[in-house]
Write an enzyme that holds these catalytic residues in place. Sequence first.
Site, PDB file in Angstrom:
ATOM      1  N   PHE A   7       5.378   1.229   1.032  1.00  0.00           N
ATOM      2  CA  PHE A   7       4.005   1.706   1.114  1.00  0.00           C
ATOM      3  C   PHE A   7       3.016   0.632   0.700  1.00  0.00           C
ATOM      4  CE2 PHE A   7       6.649   5.400   0.343  1.00  0.00           C
ATOM      5  CZ  PHE A   7       6.090   6.417   1.111  1.00  0.00           C
ATOM      6  N   ASP A   8       1.926   0.516   1.437  1.00  0.00           N
ATOM      7  CA  ASP A   8       0.751  -0.217   0.996  1.00  0.00           C
ATOM      8  C   ASP A   8       0.076   0.634  -0.087  1.00  0.00           C
ATOM      9  OD1 ASP A   8      -1.518  -2.076   1.154  1.00  0.00           O
ATOM     10  OD2 ASP A   8      -2.538  -0.412   2.151  1.00  0.00           O
ATOM     11  N   ILE A   9      -0.898   0.079  -0.797  1.00  0.00           N
ATOM     12  CA  ILE A   9      -1.601   0.835  -1.841  1.00  0.00           C
ATOM     13  C   ILE A   9      -3.039   1.139  -1.440  1.00  0.00           C
ATOM     14  CG2 ILE A   9      -2.429   0.830  -4.215  1.00  0.00           C
ATOM     15  CD1 ILE A   9       0.005  -0.781  -5.014  1.00  0.00           C
TER      16      ILE A   9
END
Length: 226
Positions: free
Chosen positions: A12-14
């Site tokens: 996941f990106d943030i």
Amino acid sequence: MDKPTSLQAVLFDIDGTLIDTVDLIVKALDYTYQKHLGVALPRAELRRLIGLPLKAQMRYLDDRIAGIAPHELMEADEVAYYKAHRDLERVIPEAVQAVQEAYRRGYATALVTSKNREELKVTAPKLNIDAYVDAIVTADDTERHKPSPDPVCKALERLHVAPNRAIYIGDTVFDIGCGRAAGVLTAAVAWGAHLPEDLRAAQPDYYFETPADLLEWIEQLPVIED
């Protein structure tokens, strides 16, 4: 929406994916550029810079200005502005729940972000998902950054997972480019920094309109037994 049958890891990106930081980052960049360079950029152009590391953002205008930009001072001021206004951060509950659910279902999980470690320290407490994350890759962990494959490759190395067994979920074309270059499946989310038309043009393998759509997709992944 079809499910990959051999998936072992979900990355996941943030920013823009798990937490809404778009308005805050835009304001911090605008403040910094105007203070140090006297340049005011359109909001749409500032949004398109989200997903790049701070160092790259601070060098974005180098070819448009006379003289040498004070990059280190700009970085410090951008971070200081962000910290002073971090109440503008908004956690996206269903997206955070998607991380937790992927972990509970037996998938290796990682956060792959363009934030450096100092920037991540500001945001991480709000996410409160350390117990559900197996690896974290920041901008300090690779020499090359998104859309280079290096950040996702570093995460896969730490997770001991092959590229064809992973998916990377993010909100920018940099995320999609990074994941594709690393050989993983890619997914774009429509609630982040980059516009839907830009994301669709990048041709991710999956596209989620809402955080609830992402969570539902994760919930329907098969459980990986020990």
